[in-house]
Structure formats: C-alpha cells, structure tokens
Write a protein that holds these residues in place. Structure first.
Motif, mmCIF file in Angstrom:
data_model
loop_
_atom_site.group_PDB
_atom_site.id
_atom_site.type_symbol
_atom_site.label_atom_id
_atom_site.label_comp_id
_atom_site.label_asym_id
_atom_site.label_seq_id
_atom_site.Cartn_x
_atom_site.Cartn_y
_atom_site.Cartn_z
ATOM 1 N N ALA A 119 0.892 -1.198 -0.093
ATOM 2 C CA ALA A 119 -0.106 -0.015 -0.068
ATOM 3 C C ALA A 119 0.923 1.415 0.074
ATOM 4 C CB ALA A 119 -0.984 0.089 1.332
ATOM 5 N N ALA A 120 1.875 1.268 0.681
ATOM 6 C CA ALA A 120 2.912 2.392 0.928
ATOM 7 C C ALA A 120 3.554 2.442 -0.312
ATOM 8 C CB ALA A 120 3.600 2.219 2.003
ATOM 9 N N ARG A 121 3.979 1.503 -1.299
ATOM 10 C CA ARG A 121 5.071 1.650 -2.205
ATOM 11 C C ARG A 121 4.275 1.145 -3.315
ATOM 12 N NH1 ARG A 121 10.792 -0.628 -0.861
ATOM 13 N NH2 ARG A 121 11.370 0.615 -2.643
ATOM 14 N N GLN A 122 3.233 1.863 -4.177
ATOM 15 C CA GLN A 122 2.568 1.349 -5.225
ATOM 16 C C GLN A 122 3.591 0.740 -6.498
ATOM 17 O OE1 GLN A 122 -0.639 1.174 -5.901
ATOM 18 N NE2 GLN A 122 -1.125 1.517 -3.951
ATOM 19 N N GLY A 123 3.188 -0.461 -6.565
ATOM 20 C CA GLY A 123 4.106 -1.025 -7.642
ATOM 21 C C GLY A 123 5.146 -1.801 -7.292
ATOM 22 N N HIS A 124 5.617 -1.523 -6.106
ATOM 23 C CA HIS A 124 6.885 -2.222 -5.686
ATOM 24 C C HIS A 124 6.912 -3.705 -5.896
ATOM 25 C CE1 HIS A 124 10.123 -3.267 -3.057
ATOM 26 N NE2 HIS A 124 9.519 -3.696 -2.076
ATOM 27 N N PHE A 125 5.791 -4.391 -5.050
ATOM 28 C CA PHE A 125 5.734 -5.858 -5.261
ATOM 29 C C PHE A 125 5.576 -6.418 -6.821
ATOM 30 C CE2 PHE A 125 5.003 -5.442 -0.963
ATOM 31 C CZ PHE A 125 5.948 -6.159 -0.298
ATOM 32 N N ARG A 126 4.931 -5.519 -7.484
ATOM 33 C CA ARG A 126 4.889 -6.109 -8.963
ATOM 34 C C ARG A 126 6.309 -6.167 -9.702
ATOM 35 N NH1 ARG A 126 3.608 -2.428 -13.868
ATOM 36 N NH2 ARG A 126 2.059 -3.797 -15.366
ATOM 37 N N GLY A 127 7.266 -5.160 -9.057
ATOM 38 C CA GLY A 127 8.504 -5.160 -9.676
ATOM 39 C C GLY A 127 9.238 -6.224 -9.091
ATOM 40 N N VAL A 128 9.032 -6.646 -7.840
ATOM 41 C CA VAL A 128 9.732 -7.632 -7.239
ATOM 42 C C VAL A 128 9.283 -8.931 -7.922
ATOM 43 C CG1 VAL A 128 10.042 -8.954 -5.024
ATOM 44 C CG2 VAL A 128 10.052 -6.445 -5.001
ATOM 45 N N ALA A 129 7.884 -9.166 -7.803
ATOM 46 C CA ALA A 129 7.536 -10.400 -8.441
ATOM 47 C C ALA A 129 8.194 -10.680 -10.021
ATOM 48 C CB ALA A 129 5.961 -10.617 -8.387
ATOM 49 N N THR A 130 7.964 -9.580 -10.664
ATOM 50 C CA THR A 130 8.634 -9.733 -12.127
ATOM 51 C C THR A 130 9.834 -9.918 -12.278
ATOM 52 O OG1 THR A 130 6.872 -8.176 -12.776
ATOM 53 C CG2 THR A 130 8.607 -8.379 -14.498
ATOM 54 N N VAL A 131 10.822 -9.271 -11.462
ATOM 55 C CA VAL A 131 12.357 -9.512 -11.547
ATOM 56 C C VAL A 131 12.639 -11.010 -11.043
ATOM 57 C CG1 VAL A 131 13.293 -8.442 -9.384
ATOM 58 C CG2 VAL A 131 14.527 -8.288 -11.648
ATOM 59 N N CYS A 132 11.784 -11.234 -10.028
ATOM 60 C CA CYS A 132 12.229 -12.679 -9.452
ATOM 61 C C CYS A 132 11.733 -13.864 -10.450
ATOM 62 C CB CYS A 132 11.474 -12.710 -8.104
ATOM 63 S SG CYS A 132 12.374 -11.812 -6.707
ATOM 64 N N THR A 133 10.923 -13.465 -11.079
ATOM 65 C CA THR A 133 10.264 -14.618 -12.159
ATOM 66 C C THR A 133 11.494 -14.609 -13.067
ATOM 67 O OG1 THR A 133 7.921 -14.013 -11.628
ATOM 68 C CG2 THR A 133 8.514 -15.208 -13.843
ATOM 69 N N LYS A 134 11.802 -13.556 -13.490
ATOM 70 C CA LYS A 134 12.826 -13.565 -14.699
ATOM 71 C C LYS A 134 14.216 -14.099 -13.966
ATOM 72 C CE LYS A 134 13.349 -9.347 -16.755
ATOM 73 N NZ LYS A 134 13.273 -9.855 -18.276
ATOM 74 N N LEU A 135 14.572 -13.657 -12.892
ATOM 75 C CA LEU A 135 15.801 -14.348 -12.378
ATOM 76 C C LEU A 135 15.662 -15.670 -12.246
ATOM 77 C CD1 LEU A 135 16.654 -11.387 -9.602
ATOM 78 C CD2 LEU A 135 17.839 -11.872 -11.903
ATOM 79 N N PHE A 136 14.459 -16.323 -11.964
ATOM 80 C CA PHE A 136 14.488 -17.677 -11.708
ATOM 81 C C PHE A 136 14.490 -18.297 -12.994
ATOM 82 C CE2 PHE A 136 11.666 -16.824 -7.597
ATOM 83 C CZ PHE A 136 12.389 -16.819 -6.888
ATOM 84 N N ASN A 137 13.964 -17.808 -14.096
ATOM 85 C CA ASN A 137 13.979 -18.226 -15.430
ATOM 86 C C ASN A 137 15.362 -18.401 -15.947
ATOM 87 O OD1 ASN A 137 11.106 -19.083 -15.902
ATOM 88 N ND2 ASN A 137 10.655 -16.857 -16.293
ATOM 89 N N ILE A 138 16.272 -17.412 -15.463
ATOM 90 C CA ILE A 138 17.518 -17.331 -16.046
ATOM 91 C C ILE A 138 18.401 -18.048 -15.230
ATOM 92 C CG2 ILE A 138 19.592 -15.468 -16.152
ATOM 93 C CD1 ILE A 138 17.150 -13.276 -16.394
ATOM 94 N N VAL A 139 18.279 -18.291 -13.981
ATOM 95 C CA VAL A 139 19.225 -18.898 -12.973
ATOM 96 C C VAL A 139 19.027 -20.423 -12.903
ATOM 97 C CG1 VAL A 139 20.279 -19.010 -10.881
ATOM 98 C CG2 VAL A 139 20.048 -16.690 -11.772
ATOM 99 N N LYS A 140 17.679 -20.558 -13.075
ATOM 100 C CA LYS A 140 17.127 -22.016 -12.975
ATOM 101 C C LYS A 140 17.404 -22.704 -11.733
ATOM 102 C CE LYS A 140 17.658 -22.150 -18.124
ATOM 103 N NZ LYS A 140 16.514 -22.368 -18.932
ATOM 104 N N PRO A 141 17.128 -21.966 -10.621
ATOM 105 C CA PRO A 141 17.554 -22.647 -9.296
ATOM 106 C C PRO A 141 16.495 -23.761 -8.871
ATOM 107 C CG PRO A 141 16.316 -20.590 -8.937
ATOM 108 C CD PRO A 141 16.489 -20.748 -10.260
ATOM 109 N N HIS A 142 17.107 -24.775 -8.034
ATOM 110 C CA HIS A 142 16.148 -25.706 -7.463
ATOM 111 C C HIS A 142 15.777 -25.298 -5.858
ATOM 112 C CE1 HIS A 142 18.668 -27.983 -10.179
ATOM 113 N NE2 HIS A 142 17.711 -28.746 -10.097
ATOM 114 N N VAL A 143 16.801 -24.255 -5.433
ATOM 115 C CA VAL A 143 16.364 -23.629 -4.257
ATOM 116 C C VAL A 143 16.733 -22.319 -4.073
ATOM 117 C CG1 VAL A 143 18.544 -24.647 -3.262
ATOM 118 C CG2 VAL A 143 16.552 -23.937 -1.619
ATOM 119 N N THR A 144 15.952 -21.462 -3.395
ATOM 120 C CA THR A 144 16.255 -19.904 -3.318
ATOM 121 C C THR A 144 16.373 -19.562 -1.891
ATOM 122 O OG1 THR A 144 15.739 -17.691 -4.434
ATOM 123 C CG2 THR A 144 13.901 -19.137 -3.962
ATOM 124 N N VAL A 145 16.837 -18.655 -1.439
ATOM 125 C CA VAL A 145 16.973 -18.186 -0.131
ATOM 126 C C VAL A 145 16.712 -16.515 0.057
ATOM 127 C CG1 VAL A 145 18.351 -18.107 2.015
ATOM 128 C CG2 VAL A 145 18.717 -19.901 0.185
#
Ligand code: AMP
Length: 291
Positions: A119-145
């Motif tokens: 609520a306090a940072r409009q669009g923040h989690f959209r950016g986080v979810a998007t970049v993490c999806t991209k990073l997961f597709n790039i790094v192809k991890p089995h586990v993330t921390v």
C-alpha cells in the motif's frame, strides 16, 4: 568464482549444471552486502552444489520519488565478500539486458501485496515479483534463499511460486542484526549519527511488543499504541505504518497470536527503514532502557 553479465551466458551455465545433475542454489540481491546478505549466501552454500547470487538494483520495484539513483553500489567490494563466503557465480546484468526495448510483461501477486509496503509503495511488489520470475527463469535454481527482514516480500515470493507452479524450494532466513539490535540494511549507510540512534526505535519497539505478548496482551490496538508511543519518543522518526497482520494473508489482525506479526516502516530523517517480528519467534536484542 564466475561472473555472468548476460542472460544467455547465465542460462547456458544453468542448463549445463542441470544436465550434470547439479543442484543450483540462488540468492537474489541488490548488492552492497552486509552480514545479512552473507548469512543468506552461507545458507545457500549448504543447500546446493552450485551457488549463484545476483546483483541487480531493479528499477521496476522503485517508485518515481524513491532512492533508485542513490541506492549504494560497490561491485568490487561485493565480489570480494561473495568469493570469501564461497559463492560459485555472480549474475550481474545491466538494465538493458533485463528490460530491453519493448519490454511489456509483469507479474502481479494480488492479495498478499495489498497492505503494508504494497500500500505504501505502489507497484513495488509487481516489480519484485517480475524481476524474481525473470531471475528464476535465468538462473533456473532448485532452491532460493530470502530474508525474513522483508517478510511481505518472502510471503509474496512463496505465493507466486505456489500459484505459478514454479518448482523451486524457498528458504526464509532470520533477520541479521547489529549488536544493538538494528536490522542490517544496505540503506543504513544513509543514516547520520543521530539518526542511527533513532533507528534503534524500530527493533526496541518490536521487543516491547514481544514482551507485551509474552505477558498475555492479545489486543493488537493496545500493542500498537505502545509501539507508536515508543517510536515517536525518538527524534527524527515518522511512522509510515505500524501494523499487526496475519502471517499468511498479510491482512490486518485485531488479536495478537503466533499466526501474526508486527511490521514497521519508519522514516528516520529521509531514510525509510522496515523491520518486523513474528510473535512467538526469537528476537534476540539488548533490552531497551530509559524510555
Ligand atoms: P536486498 O539486497 O536488500 O534486496 O536484499 C536481498 C536479500 O537479503 C533479501 O532476501 C532480503 O530479505 C535479505 N536481507 C536483507 N537484509 C537482511 C537482514 N538484515 N537479515 C537477513 N536477510 C536480509
């Protein structure tokens, strides 16, 4: 230690590792490492055969009035620290590589991002979810921390992984703190000496909330009133939010219980700091005195 700057090089490496049957562990970061980041990496080291970290200050998770341009960066220092904790590879892309011209795809996790920082940072989690999806597709991890310091972020990532059937284990790590209790953050470097003292109001007020809960207080309003009074007794503090919410839904809770957590966002001078405590979990900090 290997450094990959392009999506293709990182993906080729990840594919080769998977062909060899290696388990890839991954820690995404925005760099400017502190002990909290290094603790995540040490955990990642134990969880996989090959440990990748990423350093990317992701523009899509910053609002227009936020600190994207002045966010602290020091790649050479980060590289040395990562090597010391046994990282196998750093993925260090540039903005163009991650968001080329005509980029137009975003990931929105709905319910759990509605409140608190969502609520306090409009669009923040959209950016986080998007970049993490991209990073997961790039790094192809089995586990993330991930760190529990950013508790709503951790819940958002877990929710996204479940909803989109991503085959990745998520480990949530406790918050690493300075000796006096301040949660480590790359943004702590912005604080003046006086502000650094006021920044202790966050962790100390969490400790007060924990003590109230342990003494039998279950009224969220009463706990928050005490926490607010405490934080406001320090100079240079302005509360952005102080809320008690359900750990699964991030919806506001009226009663304090082990299925709830208290989350704080406080501006100390110009620096916005966050911290949280899950009721019933450990919060090992020096006892707040004199207020
Ligand atoms: P950042 O570089 O701030 O985006 O953080 C990268 C990762 O480190 C995220 O999973 C954060 O939750 C985690 N993290 C940041 N600060 C801490 C801390 N003090 N203790 C543990 N994890 C942290």
């Amino acid at each position: 230690m290997e450094i990959f700057n392009t999506v293709k090089d990182m993906q080729d490496k990840a594919n080769r590792l998977r062909e060899q049957g290696k388990r890839i562990a991954f820690v995404p970061t925005m760099g400017y490492f502190h002990e909290g980041h290094l603790d995540l990496m040490r955990e990642g080291r134990k969880r996989g055969d090959y440990l990748v970290i990423s350093i990317f200050v992701n523009p899509t998770q910053f609002g227009p009035a936020e600190d994207l341009d002045k966010y602290p960066r020091d790649f050479e220092r980060d590289r040395t620290l990562a090597e010391e904790v046994g990282v196998d590879a750093i993925f260090f892309p540039d903005n163009e590589g991650m968001y080329p011209p005509r980029y137009q795809t975003y990931v929105d996790v709905e319910g759990v991002t509605k409140n608190l920082c969502g609520a306090a940072r409009q669009g923040h989690f959209r950016g986080v979810a998007t970049v993490c999806t991209k990073l997961f597709n790039i790094v192809k991890p089995h586990v993330t921390v991930f760190g529990k310091k950013d508790f709503q972020q951790l819940v958002t990532i877990r929710t996204m992984i479940r909803d989109l059937n991503m085959d990745i284990d998520v480990i949530g790590m406790p918050t690493t703190r300075e000796h006096d209790g301040l949660a480590m953050s790359s943004r702590n470097v912005y604080l003046s000496e006086e502000e650094r003292e006021s920044a202790l109001s966050l962790s100390r007020s969490l400790f007060l909330a924990k003590k109230m809960f342990e003494a039998g207080e279950t009224d969220a309003g009463k706990v928050l009133a005490e926490v607010t009074r405490y934080i406001e007794s320090y100079p240079h503090t302005r509360i952005d939010y102080a809320k008690i919410s359900c750990v699964d839904t991030i919806e506001e809770a009226q009663h304090v219980g082990v299925d709830t957590f208290i989350a704080l966002a406080v501006k100390v001078g110009k620096t916005r700091l966050i911290d949280n405590h899950v009721f019933g979990e450990v919060l090992d900090i020096p006892y707040p005195e004199g207020r």
